[in-house]
Each structure stands twice: as structure tokens, then as C-alpha cells.
Design a protein around this motif. Structure first.
Motif, mmCIF file in Angstrom:
data_model
loop_
_atom_site.group_PDB
_atom_site.id
_atom_site.type_symbol
_atom_site.label_atom_id
_atom_site.label_comp_id
_atom_site.label_asym_id
_atom_site.label_seq_id
_atom_site.Cartn_x
_atom_site.Cartn_y
_atom_site.Cartn_z
ATOM 1 N N VAL A 184 9.875 -17.216 -4.292
ATOM 2 C CA VAL A 184 9.755 -15.758 -4.243
ATOM 3 C C VAL A 184 9.392 -15.216 -5.615
ATOM 4 N N LEU A 185 8.462 -14.257 -5.626
ATOM 5 C CA LEU A 185 8.231 -13.432 -6.816
ATOM 6 C C LEU A 185 9.001 -12.143 -6.604
ATOM 7 N N ARG A 186 9.647 -11.656 -7.658
ATOM 8 C CA ARG A 186 10.431 -10.425 -7.569
ATOM 9 C C ARG A 186 10.033 -9.513 -8.721
ATOM 10 N N LEU A 187 9.957 -8.218 -8.443
ATOM 11 C CA LEU A 187 9.681 -7.246 -9.499
ATOM 12 C C LEU A 187 10.379 -5.941 -9.167
ATOM 13 N N GLU A 188 10.416 -5.073 -10.141
ATOM 14 C CA GLU A 188 10.933 -3.726 -9.943
ATOM 15 C C GLU A 188 9.892 -2.745 -10.444
ATOM 16 N N THR A 189 9.759 -1.655 -9.735
ATOM 17 C CA THR A 189 8.845 -0.598 -10.132
ATOM 18 C C THR A 189 9.548 0.737 -9.922
ATOM 19 N N ARG A 190 9.235 1.683 -10.753
ATOM 20 C CA ARG A 190 9.931 2.962 -10.694
ATOM 21 C C ARG A 190 9.617 3.705 -9.401
ATOM 22 N N ILE A 191 10.599 4.421 -8.935
ATOM 23 C CA ILE A 191 10.507 5.148 -7.664
ATOM 24 C C ILE A 191 9.356 6.153 -7.676
ATOM 25 N N GLU A 192 9.094 6.743 -8.846
ATOM 26 C CA GLU A 192 8.054 7.775 -8.944
ATOM 27 C C GLU A 192 6.638 7.202 -8.879
ATOM 28 N N LEU A 193 6.483 5.921 -9.114
ATOM 29 C CA LEU A 193 5.152 5.321 -9.254
ATOM 30 C C LEU A 193 4.643 4.779 -7.924
ATOM 31 N N HIS A 231 3.582 1.023 -5.998
ATOM 32 C CA HIS A 231 4.156 0.492 -4.755
ATOM 33 C C HIS A 231 3.022 0.052 -3.825
ATOM 34 N N ALA A 232 1.996 0.899 -3.703
ATOM 35 C CA ALA A 232 0.870 0.598 -2.811
ATOM 36 C C ALA A 232 0.081 -0.620 -3.297
ATOM 37 N N THR A 233 -0.159 -0.697 -4.597
ATOM 38 C CA THR A 233 -0.891 -1.838 -5.148
ATOM 39 C C THR A 233 -0.136 -3.135 -4.897
ATOM 40 N N PHE A 234 1.153 -3.143 -5.198
ATOM 41 C CA PHE A 234 1.935 -4.367 -4.988
ATOM 42 C C PHE A 234 2.013 -4.716 -3.504
ATOM 43 N N ARG A 289 -0.366 -4.192 -1.314
ATOM 44 C CA ARG A 289 -1.659 -4.827 -1.015
ATOM 45 C C ARG A 289 -1.673 -6.277 -1.489
ATOM 46 N N TRP A 290 -0.921 -6.569 -2.540
ATOM 47 C CA TRP A 290 -0.868 -7.925 -3.083
ATOM 48 C C TRP A 290 0.207 -8.784 -2.420
ATOM 49 N N GLY A 291 0.804 -8.287 -1.341
ATOM 50 C CA GLY A 291 1.742 -9.091 -0.564
ATOM 51 C C GLY A 291 3.214 -8.859 -0.849
ATOM 52 N N PHE A 292 3.544 -7.889 -1.691
ATOM 53 C CA PHE A 292 4.944 -7.587 -1.989
ATOM 54 C C PHE A 292 5.494 -6.612 -0.952
ATOM 55 N N ARG A 293 6.775 -6.747 -0.655
ATOM 56 C CA ARG A 293 7.468 -5.850 0.270
ATOM 57 C C ARG A 293 8.722 -5.306 -0.399
ATOM 58 N N LYS A 294 9.015 -4.052 -0.122
ATOM 59 C CA LYS A 294 10.222 -3.413 -0.665
ATOM 60 C C LYS A 294 11.447 -4.111 -0.090
ATOM 61 N N THR A 295 12.357 -4.513 -0.994
ATOM 62 C CA THR A 295 13.568 -5.214 -0.556
ATOM 63 C C THR A 295 14.852 -4.505 -0.959
ATOM 64 N N ALA A 296 14.777 -3.565 -1.883
ATOM 65 C CA ALA A 296 15.990 -2.854 -2.308
ATOM 66 C C ALA A 296 15.617 -1.605 -3.081
ATOM 67 N N GLU A 297 16.561 -0.697 -3.140
ATOM 68 C CA GLU A 297 16.475 0.466 -4.019
ATOM 69 C C GLU A 297 17.577 0.316 -5.058
ATOM 70 N N ASN A 298 17.270 0.646 -6.296
ATOM 71 C CA ASN A 298 18.224 0.479 -7.392
ATOM 72 C C ASN A 298 18.306 1.752 -8.213
ATOM 73 N N ARG A 299 19.356 1.832 -9.019
ATOM 74 C CA ARG A 299 19.483 2.957 -9.942
ATOM 75 C C ARG A 299 19.919 2.432 -11.298
ATOM 76 N N HIS A 300 19.366 3.049 -12.324
ATOM 77 C CA HIS A 300 19.754 2.701 -13.685
ATOM 78 C C HIS A 300 21.162 3.228 -13.956
ATOM 79 N N ALA A 301 21.835 2.599 -14.893
ATOM 80 C CA ALA A 301 23.186 3.021 -15.267
ATOM 81 C C ALA A 301 23.185 4.496 -15.638
ATOM 82 N N GLY A 302 24.171 5.212 -15.114
ATOM 83 C CA GLY A 302 24.316 6.633 -15.428
ATOM 84 C C GLY A 302 23.538 7.559 -14.507
ATOM 85 N N ILE A 344 12.557 0.664 -7.281
ATOM 86 C CA ILE A 344 12.641 -0.162 -6.088
ATOM 87 C C ILE A 344 12.338 -1.600 -6.478
ATOM 88 N N GLU A 345 12.946 -2.503 -5.747
ATOM 89 C CA GLU A 345 12.677 -3.924 -5.909
ATOM 90 C C GLU A 345 11.671 -4.313 -4.831
#
Length: 159
Positions: A114-123, A127-130, A132-145, A152-153
């Protein structure tokens, strides 16, 4: 016609200032769009060099100009993709996709499926580019605070 060359970052690489400028230029469109600010803003030439020593890094050269980079970190069940960056002027040439293909090879060589990455929710464009490259959303995360989703992961299963 330019020729794209992919090169592993190793001890022979000495263009750390240029590499940092590439990352900052590639991530500049995020400034004032994401909160918290990108961790790229805290990088220094020395920290990029250290990142290359502790992770798997590649650069893409368009003729002799640095045009893109990727850093990968093996995890127990995946290869984490971080700091995938392509200069705005070099986007659309397939450089990002070629760098991700190197990451896929690195993952397979390490027995990681598996390849894993995180990209900001606003971007949402990312999300669309990844996707198209075969990535699927697997989680939502939040930074500390933060009490809201900040990233999103996305994962890509390697067959």
C-alpha cells in the motif's frame, strides 16, 4: 524537447538549497488556503538533507533543472508518501506520476502492498488528482489543537 531524468537522493546530491526552493515553490499555492500552514514552511536545506538520509527520496530533473521530488517513509504495512512536489511550470508533464511509480517500486521491493499519503482537506484538486492515480480516501484526520478535519488520508493498493 526536454528529457526528464529521475535520480535517487544520496550522498552525491548537493543541491539542497535548490531542492528546498522547489518544495516551497510547489507548495506556495497552499499559503493562505490551508490551516494549519504547511510543514514545508519549517524546512531548511539541512532538514531536507536529513529527510533524504532517513527516508527514500528522489528528484526529477528537466534537463539539469530540478523539477520535482518525492520522499517516502516505510511503515509497517505501507509506504508513506510525503513532500511530493512538482514545480508549477513543470506540472502536466507526468513528473508526479513518474515519481509515484518509483514509490510503488520502492514499496514492492520492501514487501509493502500500500502507498499512503495525506492531503489537506481544502485541496480538493489534489484529492481528484490522487483519485485519478488510483488512491482512495481511507480516513479523515485533524492536526493537534483543531476540532475539525484538516486532512484526509488516501491509500493506493498495489496489486
Amino acid at each position: 524537447m526536454s528529457k526528464i531524468i529521475l535520480q535517487r537522493l544520496d550522498d552525491s546530491f548537493d543541491r539542497w538549497d535548490e531542492l528546498l526552493k522547489l518544495i516551497l515553490a510547489s507548495f506556495a499555492y497552499m499559503n493562505d488556503r490551508i490551516d494549519p500552514p504547511s510543514s514545508a514552511l519549517s524546512l531548511t536545506p539541512q532538514s531536507v538533507k536529513e529527510k533524504a538520509r532517513s527516508e527514500i527520496g528522489y528528484v526529477a530533473l528537466d534537463d539539469s533543472q530540478l523539477a520535482g521530488c518525492i520522499f517516502c517513509r516505510p511503515e509497517p504495512s505501507s509506504l508513506y508518501i510525503g513532500k511530493l512536489a512538482v514545480l508549477p511550470a513543470a506540472q502536466g508533464k507526468g513528473i508526479g506520476k513518474r515519481l509515484l511509480e518509483l514509490a510503488e517500486t520502492a514499496a514492492r521491493q520492501r514487501g509493502l502492498g500500500v502507498l499512503r499519503l495525506e492531503t489537506r482537506i481544502e485541496l480538493t484538486g489534489n484529492h481528484a488528482t490522487f483519485a485519478r492515480w488510483g488512491f482512495r480516501k481511507t480516513a479523515e484526520n485533524r492536526h493537534a489543537g483543531f476540532d475539525r478535519t484538516t486532512s484526509i488520508e488516501m491509500c493506493k493498493a498495489l496489486i
